[in-house]
Design an enzyme around this catalytic site. Structure first.
Site, short mmCIF file in Angstrom:
data_model
loop_
_atom_site.label_atom_id
_atom_site.label_comp_id
_atom_site.label_asym_id
_atom_site.label_seq_id
_atom_site.Cartn_x
_atom_site.Cartn_y
_atom_site.Cartn_z
N ASP A 91 22.33 46.40 104.06
CA ASP A 91 22.17 46.65 105.27
C ASP A 91 20.84 47.39 105.90
O ASP A 91 20.10 46.95 106.06
CB ASP A 91 23.26 47.42 105.92
CG ASP A 91 24.61 47.36 106.34
OD1 ASP A 91 25.09 46.52 105.78
OD2 ASP A 91 25.15 48.50 105.90
N GLY B 181 29.46 51.34 115.60
CA GLY B 181 31.19 51.01 114.75
C GLY B 181 31.04 49.37 115.13
O GLY B 181 32.76 49.32 114.34
C1 GLA Z 1 29.75 46.68 105.45
C2 GLA Z 1 28.96 47.37 104.20
C3 GLA Z 1 28.22 46.09 103.90
C4 GLA Z 1 28.83 45.42 103.03
C5 GLA Z 1 29.94 44.90 104.27
C6 GLA Z 1 30.49 44.16 103.74
O1 GLA Z 1 28.88 46.39 106.35
O2 GLA Z 1 28.02 48.25 105.27
O3 GLA Z 1 27.20 47.66 102.26
O4 GLA Z 1 29.39 45.50 102.35
O5 GLA Z 1 30.32 46.04 104.71
O6 GLA Z 1 30.07 42.80 103.99
#
Ligand code: GLA
Length: 402
Positions: free
Chosen positions: A187, A137
């Site tokens: 990610d 988180g």
């Molecule tokens: C979260 C989402 C990512 C991206 C970020 C903001 O971490 O998982 O895909 O959108 O927010 O940059």
């Protein structure tokens, strides 16, 4: 988060690996000899909230992540346990559930389902035990880490020769189609395609990428976790995604050749200000300016001028606070404190925001000075410490020697 001084130079500490492997043997008796894998977390330095708007992002993998110990099973069952979460979750490979279980096991289960549809058939079962050292988180992508780590280890058990990018696709399919999170693409790419000593420049519109060298002799990445975890974070994140979608629908009428919000110009924004109204205008203004800032940041890195990247990070934070409205007082306090340290090139909130962590680009060697300053300011304002850790740009998933 464990203390910065406890961290090894890349990869998980050997005690963590031993603990995960011995837990796997204890909680999965009678299965074959385990193999162990590591998948990193990630921290995004620039390109905030651009992935789902088709812009470029600039993340690094970090040497914290998920350790997976896995053994083959001959009974056609998949079994998952974890040192971080409770419960034992067991499934018949021939009849995997098509609905989420609502537990952490949805991530590895989603991977098994996605991999089965990717490769056709699963030859045998497997027993997994998960552990790791990523704070959950904090915006360091523990979910992409467990997904890519599971994909990599399951492919090894099944003897599949997949490319790094296949694991990224499987991880995305698991999160989007099974776990049910409409996450952006950053990610799993940041985790799956990482190269040690580099940031990943990922153009999310057409998924082109390159690795940009990160001067680890001169620079460190410092992450300070506020400890703030907002219940609202998921719904607010989805609301930002929706606001950007609406803004693009309006702006596209002005610039029909644009295929995503990141391609729209500031001129179009000016022309549509009235129709957009103040909220959508602010969201779009952040996205459009962040595209330019992220390009400048890459140029700065390439030219060996980290101060340029740092400056763009500070501007990005101001925009995330004022225009995108995803910051909070704890994050602002850390960025303001860092702005007063000459050893810090710049910093901003990282991940989705609404709490979580800030990322800072600092001079290598100044970690303890900067940590002390951040802690002091944060303690003064909130009467507790942020969790500070230092990273170098790490490599992607790997098998660990046992
Ligand atoms: C979260 C989402 C990512 C991206 C970020 C903001 O971490 O998982 O895909 O959108 O927010 O940059």
């Amino acid at each position: 988060m464990p203390d910065a001084r406890e961290m090894g130079p890349g990869g998980p500490p050997s005690e963590l690996v031993s603990e995960v492997v011995s837990q796997q043997a204890e909680r999965h008796p009678g299965v074959g000899a385990p193999r162990a894998f590591f998948a990193p977390g990630r921290v995004n330095l620039m390109g905030a909230h651009l992935d789902y708007n088709g812009g470029a992002v600039l993340p690094a993998a970090i040497d914290r992540g998920t350790v997976v110990a896995v053994s083959p099973r001959s009974d056609g069952r998949l079994r998952f346990t974890s040192s971080l979460e409770g419960g034992e979750h067991e499934f018949d490979l021939a009849r995997l559930p098509s609905e989420r279980t609502g537990t952490w096991a949805d991530y590895p289960l989603g991977i098994a389902r996605a991999m089965l549809s990717y490769v056709g058939a699963g030859p045998e079962g497997a027993s997994f035990h998960f552990g790791g050292n990523l704070p959950i988180g904090a915006g360091l992508s523990s979910s992409a880490s467990i997904c890519v780590g599971t994909s990599r280890s399951l492919a090894s058990v099944w003897g599949l020769d997949l490319e790094a990018v296949d694991h990224v696709h499987i991880a995305l399919a698991a999160e989007r189609e099974f776990v049910g999170v409409q996450c952006g693409i950053m990610d799993p790419y940041a985790v799956g395609l990482a190269r040690a000593g580099h940031l990943l420049w990922l153009e999310c519109r057409d998924v082109r990428f390159e690795h940009v060298p990160f001067d680890s002799e001169r620079l460190s990445i410092l992450v300070a976790d506020t400890g703030v975890r907002r219940e609202l974070a998921a719904s607010e994140f989805n609301r930002r995604v929706e606001e950007c979608r609406q803004a693009f629908l309006i702006l596209r009428r002005e610039e029909p050749e644009a295929s995503c919000l990141a391609q729209v110009s500031m001129d179009a924004l000016g022309a549509c200000a009235e129709e957009l109204g103040p909220v959508l205008s602010r969201r779009a203004a952040h996205v459009i300016a962040e595209v330019g800032r992220t390009s400048l940041a890459r140029e700065g890195l390439r030219e060996g001028r980290p101060e340029v990247l740092g400056e763009q990070m500070m501007d990005a934070h101001a925009s995330l606070r004022g225009l995108y409205e995803v910051s909070c007082p704890e994050l602002d306090c850390l960025v303001e404190a860092a702005g007063r340290c000459e050893e810090v090139f710049g910093g901003r909130l990282t991940g989705a925001g609404f709490g979580g962590a800030c990322v800072f680009l600092i001079e290598r060697g100044s970690e303890e000075v900067v940590r002390a300053r951040l802690e002091e300011s944060f303690r003064e304002a909130f009467d507790r410490d942020p969790q500070v850790a230092v990273f170098q740009a790490a490599g992607g998933p790997s098998e660990l020697a046992l």
